[in-house]
Every structure is written in structure tokens, then in C-alpha cells.
Design a protein around this motif. Structure first.
Motif, PDB file in Angstrom:
ATOM      1  N   PRO A 171       0.735  -1.186   0.129  1.00 30.88           N
ATOM      2  CA  PRO A 171       0.024  -0.016  -0.089  1.00 30.88           C
ATOM      3  C   PRO A 171       0.854   1.302  -0.095  1.00 30.88           C
ATOM      4  O   PRO A 171       0.733   2.260  -0.611  1.00 30.88           O
ATOM      5  N   TYR A 172       1.949   1.160   0.749  1.00 31.89           N
ATOM      6  CA  TYR A 172       2.710   2.330   0.877  1.00 31.89           C
ATOM      7  C   TYR A 172       4.214   1.819   0.605  1.00 31.89           C
ATOM      8  O   TYR A 172       4.470   1.217  -0.656  1.00 31.89           O
ATOM      9  N   GLU A 173       5.231   1.865   1.556  1.00 33.94           N
ATOM     10  CA  GLU A 173       6.456   1.553   1.390  1.00 33.94           C
ATOM     11  C   GLU A 173       6.310   0.044   1.585  1.00 33.94           C
ATOM     12  O   GLU A 173       5.925  -0.709   2.522  1.00 33.94           O
ATOM     13  N   ALA A 174       7.571  -0.611   0.941  1.00 37.65           N
ATOM     14  CA  ALA A 174       7.561  -2.038   1.147  1.00 37.65           C
ATOM     15  C   ALA A 174       8.153  -2.577   2.393  1.00 37.65           C
ATOM     16  O   ALA A 174       7.799  -3.562   2.861  1.00 37.65           O
ATOM     17  N   ASP A 175       8.758  -1.796   3.141  1.00 36.04           N
ATOM     18  CA  ASP A 175       9.389  -2.092   4.547  1.00 36.04           C
ATOM     19  C   ASP A 175       8.139  -2.765   5.147  1.00 36.04           C
ATOM     20  O   ASP A 175       8.422  -3.903   5.970  1.00 36.04           O
ATOM     21  N   ALA A 176       7.242  -1.867   5.571  1.00 37.22           N
ATOM     22  CA  ALA A 176       6.195  -2.160   6.452  1.00 37.22           C
ATOM     23  C   ALA A 176       5.646  -3.446   5.939  1.00 37.22           C
ATOM     24  O   ALA A 176       4.997  -4.246   6.704  1.00 37.22           O
ATOM     25  N   GLN A 177       5.259  -3.373   4.630  1.00 36.69           N
ATOM     26  CA  GLN A 177       4.462  -4.621   3.995  1.00 36.69           C
ATOM     27  C   GLN A 177       5.231  -5.975   4.380  1.00 36.69           C
ATOM     28  O   GLN A 177       4.594  -7.100   4.761  1.00 36.69           O
ATOM     29  N   LEU A 178       6.606  -6.027   4.210  1.00 37.80           N
ATOM     30  CA  LEU A 178       7.603  -7.026   4.221  1.00 37.80           C
ATOM     31  C   LEU A 178       7.444  -7.623   5.775  1.00 37.80           C
ATOM     32  O   LEU A 178       7.331  -8.704   6.114  1.00 37.80           O
ATOM     33  N   ALA A 179       7.449  -6.700   6.766  1.00 37.21           N
ATOM     34  CA  ALA A 179       7.777  -6.983   7.956  1.00 37.21           C
ATOM     35  C   ALA A 179       6.181  -7.415   8.517  1.00 37.21           C
ATOM     36  O   ALA A 179       6.136  -8.528   9.432  1.00 37.21           O
ATOM     37  N   TYR A 180       5.116  -6.853   7.961  1.00 40.31           N
ATOM     38  CA  TYR A 180       3.856  -7.374   8.440  1.00 40.31           C
ATOM     39  C   TYR A 180       3.515  -8.831   7.683  1.00 40.31           C
ATOM     40  O   TYR A 180       2.890  -9.591   8.343  1.00 40.31           O
ATOM     41  N   LEU A 181       3.940  -9.162   6.563  1.00 42.01           N
ATOM     42  CA  LEU A 181       3.806 -10.487   5.992  1.00 42.01           C
ATOM     43  C   LEU A 181       4.791 -11.468   7.057  1.00 42.01           C
ATOM     44  O   LEU A 181       4.365 -12.564   7.425  1.00 42.01           O
ATOM     45  N   ALA A 182       5.855 -10.984   7.420  1.00 40.93           N
ATOM     46  CA  ALA A 182       6.622 -11.887   8.424  1.00 40.93           C
ATOM     47  C   ALA A 182       5.945 -12.188   9.550  1.00 40.93           C
ATOM     48  O   ALA A 182       5.849 -13.314  10.121  1.00 40.93           O
ATOM     49  N   ARG A 183       5.552 -10.873  10.143  1.00 39.97           N
ATOM     50  CA  ARG A 183       4.803 -11.097  11.421  1.00 39.97           C
ATOM     51  C   ARG A 183       3.594 -12.082  11.492  1.00 39.97           C
ATOM     52  O   ARG A 183       3.209 -12.734  12.422  1.00 39.97           O
ATOM     53  N   GLU A 184       2.973 -11.729  10.537  1.00 41.50           N
ATOM     54  CA  GLU A 184       1.537 -12.606  10.109  1.00 41.50           C
ATOM     55  C   GLU A 184       1.731 -14.247   9.745  1.00 41.50           C
ATOM     56  O   GLU A 184       0.759 -14.712   9.522  1.00 41.50           O
ATOM     57  N   ARG A 185       3.101 -14.278   9.725  1.00 38.10           N
ATOM     58  CA  ARG A 185       3.608 -15.726   9.078  1.00 38.10           C
ATOM     59  C   ARG A 185       2.903 -16.160   7.789  1.00 38.10           C
ATOM     60  O   ARG A 185       2.875 -17.274   7.513  1.00 38.10           O
ATOM     61  N   LEU A 186       2.728 -15.235   6.936  1.00 44.12           N
ATOM     62  CA  LEU A 186       2.485 -15.225   5.488  1.00 44.12           C
ATOM     63  C   LEU A 186       3.805 -15.756   4.852  1.00 44.12           C
ATOM     64  O   LEU A 186       3.741 -16.426   3.733  1.00 44.12           O
ATOM     65  N   VAL A 187       5.318 -15.491   5.279  1.00 40.20           N
ATOM     66  CA  VAL A 187       6.104 -15.744   4.711  1.00 40.20           C
ATOM     67  C   VAL A 187       7.266 -16.107   6.042  1.00 40.20           C
ATOM     68  O   VAL A 187       6.961 -15.868   7.213  1.00 40.20           O
ATOM     69  N   ASP A 188       8.218 -16.959   5.581  1.00 34.45           N
ATOM     70  CA  ASP A 188       9.002 -17.442   6.777  1.00 34.45           C
ATOM     71  C   ASP A 188      10.061 -16.489   7.132  1.00 34.45           C
ATOM     72  O   ASP A 188      10.808 -16.459   8.141  1.00 34.45           O
ATOM     73  N   ALA A 189      10.669 -15.683   6.065  1.00 28.71           N
ATOM     74  CA  ALA A 189      11.694 -14.639   6.323  1.00 28.71           C
ATOM     75  C   ALA A 189      11.574 -13.625   5.236  1.00 28.71           C
ATOM     76  O   ALA A 189      10.728 -13.602   4.455  1.00 28.71           O
ATOM     77  N   VAL A 190      12.475 -12.653   5.531  1.00 30.61           N
ATOM     78  CA  VAL A 190      12.444 -11.353   4.538  1.00 30.61           C
ATOM     79  C   VAL A 190      13.881 -11.044   4.193  1.00 30.61           C
ATOM     80  O   VAL A 190      14.975 -11.148   4.905  1.00 30.61           O
TER      81      VAL A 190
END
Length: 334
Positions: A171-190
Motif C-alpha cells: 500500500p505504501y513502502e515495501a518495508d512495512a509490508q514485508l515486516a507485516y507478512l513476516a509477523r503474520e507468518r504469511l512468509v517465513d523470512a524477509v
């Protein structure tokens, strides 16, 4: 942009891992980092408006390398720019404009040397000067190059067509989105090269991915907050410690040094910021202390307190948007 001096202080809790440990896992990638890196080899062509797909092929190659290791990449691209980052954006535009002027001057100088070399082909000193001039042109172009929306679309088109690779616009910068995906366990690492991911409390960050050695540097958020002062020598400990830190304290420490949304206070580096937050517990109390005591070599700019408060707002705005965003990333591959 990253936080100046942060990653070296976290060296004791950073470890080298085999990328094979992530086989079968989904890894989110800061795609803009790859694009920027891909421009290094074609920067002159890009700045001069010549057609090139070198940066696209670089991103494709990196995707295929991860797939060779059995990893499923999720490429995340920047979305809308945040108003709070306007100052940083203007500074970068100014830097690119200055670099473009340097590039033009360096190209003119190179052309003059090339003309001389045609008439004196055996001049060893002149050949050395030509080499120096070509390097100067490349470096100026690398600073002047700008990643455009069209470039991003080309990378999305090519990499999104690869089997086992997913692409996503933040939605905005990739940093926040990347961290969100990791915190929500939608990805295993960034996977990134930007220390901002640590400030976003990303659970597992990978740096310095080396396809040749099949290794990466891994940093876990839980290890960051557990970090204590480490032996600097047999007689002393390093001054940097995160014992008792919370996510907010960690963010305040980084803001004092300087981030995308707030210029740092001149005279405060990472170790000093760590010491001040450890003592006062909150960034605004640190600012009050500095203004009241007139610390030598440190001057707090006028209106800094308000800017400090506003610097936390972009993160909150991004979190709210991310929570409501539709993220087309499944938990498992069929």
C-alpha cells in the motif's frame, strides 16, 4: 535509506546460515533493492535514455537462484509514497540532479581523453587516465539513476511470470509490508539489504544473500531485544546494549540517529543514542534533557519535538492500511 550504524552494532546476534535451510519456505524479497542493484551494470544507459533490460534480467536471475534452492520468492514492491518522507525524497532528487551534472562533466572529460588516445595509442599514462575517467562516469551514473514506474512494471511482468514466484505491491513502502507478512507468518523470512526492517520488528531478516556460497546473514528480532553488552576486549565490554528495550525504545533510538521520516540530531550516533534511551527511556525525554543541559557538540533543531512525534505516525498509518489490505499470498503451495 536504512539506519546509519545499526547493523554493525547487531553483529553479535547476526549469524551466517545456509540458504538451503529455507528450502520449501516462502521468503519475501525487498524487490526495489534488487532493482537498484541491477541498475549498477546499466546505469549509464538508463540515465542517457538508452534501451536496456539488464536490471530486469538481474532480478529474474535472483528469482531463479532462490528457486534453485527450493525457495518460493514473494517480491514486494513499493506502493504510494508517504507525505512524511517528502524531505528525504527531495534530498534524493537533489542528489540525483547533482550526480547528473557530474555525469555530464565526466562524459565530456572522457570524450576528450578518447580523442587524445586516438592520436597517441601507445600513451600508457593516457590509458590509465581513460580507465579512471570511465570509472568516474559509471559512479556518477549509478548515483544519478532513478527507478521509474515503468522499470518496476517491467520487472513485475517478467518475474511474475516465473513458476513459484509471486509479486505484491505494498500500500505504501515495501518495508512495512514485508515486516507485516513476516509477523503474520504469511512468509517465513524477509530478504533485504535495508536495516529499516529491524526497526519494523521483522521476526527474521536475511541480509547479504550470496548465491555462490549459498549463504545469507540472519537476524532474528527476538535475539535483537535480548542483546546485552558484549566483550569488547578482555578488560572491557562494548557500551551498546538492548537489555530492557521494547519495540518503542528501539524505534526511538533509531529516530535519534536519523531515519527516512526524521533527520537525526547532529552529534548523536548509534552508541550515544543507545546510551541516552537506556538512561531516559523515551526519545522525547532525551530531547528535553539535551535542550536543558546544552550537551557539548549536540544541538537539537528548533521544532524537533513535534517532528519526532510526527515521525511515528507514518508507521501507524501503514500498519492500519496493511491490516485491511487484501494480500494474495496463500499459506501453502499445492
Amino acid at each position: 535509506m536504512g539506519i546509519t550504524g545499526l547493523l554493525p552494532q547487531l553483529k553479535s546476534v547476526t549469524k551466517t546460515i545456509s540458504i538451503g535451510e529455507l528450502k520449501g519456505k516462502r521468503v519475501a524479497v525487498d524487490a526495489n533493492v534488487w532493482i537498484h542493484r541491477g541498475t549498477y551494470a546499466c546505469a549509464v544507459d538508463l540515465v542517457l535514455g538508452k534501451p536496456t533490460d539488464v536490471y530486469v534480467m538481474y532480478c529474474r536471475k535472483m528469482c531463479l537462484k532462490l528457486r534453485e534452492f527450493g525457495i518460493f520468492p514473494v517480491l514486494v514492491f513499493d506502493g504510494h509514497a508517504l507525505p512524511a518522507k517528502a524531505i528525504t525524497s527531495r534530498q534524493r532528487e537533489g542528489n540525483r540532479a547533482s550526480a547528473r551534472r557530474n555525469l555530464d562533466e565526466n562524459i565530456d572529460a572522457l570524450h576528450r581523453l578518447e580523442a587524445r588516445a586516438e592520436s597517441t595509442p601507445g600513451d600508457v599514462a593516457l590509458q590509465s587516465d581513460l580507465g579512471v575517467a570511465r570509472v568516474a562516469v559509471e559512479r556518477a551514473a549509478q548515483t544519478a539513476v532513478e527507478v521509474t514506474a515503468d522499470m518496476v512494471e517491467r520487472v513485475i511482468s517478467v518475474c511474475g511470470a516465473l513458476e513459484g514466484v509471486e509479486v505484491l505491491r505494498a500500500p505504501y513502502e515495501a518495508d512495512a509490508q514485508l515486516a507485516y507478512l513476516a509477523r503474520e507468518r504469511l512468509v517465513d523470512a524477509v530478504l533485504t539489504e535495508d536495516s529499516d526492517l529491524v526497526v519494523h520488528a521483522c521476526p527474521k531478516v536475511l541480509y547479504k544473500f550470496d548465491p555462490h556460497s549459498a549463504t545469507a546473514q540472519q537476524l532474528l528480532w527476538k535475539d535483537v531485544l535480548a542483546m546485552e553488552a558484549t566483550p569488547k576486549s578482555k578488560l572491557s565490554l562494548s557500551k551498546f546494549s538492548l537489555k530492557g528495550f521494547t519495540k518503542q525504545k528501539f524505534m526511538h533510538m533509531c529516530l535519534l540517529v536519523g531515519a527516512d521520516y526524521l533527520e537525526g540530531i547532529k552529534g548523536i550516533g548509534m552508541i550515544k543514542a543507545n546510551e541516552l534511551i537506556s538512561k531516559f527511556g523515551h526519545g522525547l525525554r532525551v530531547v528535553e534533557h539535551l535542550k536543558a543541559n546544552g550537551t557539548k557538540g549536540i544541538k537539537v533543531p528548533d521544532g524537533y519535538e513535534q517532528k519526532f512525534r510526527e515521525a511515528e505516525v507514518p508507521s501507524a498509518a501503514q500498519r492500519d492500511r496493511l491490516m485491511s489490505a487484501s494480500i494474495p499470498v496463500p499459506h501453502e503451495h499445492g
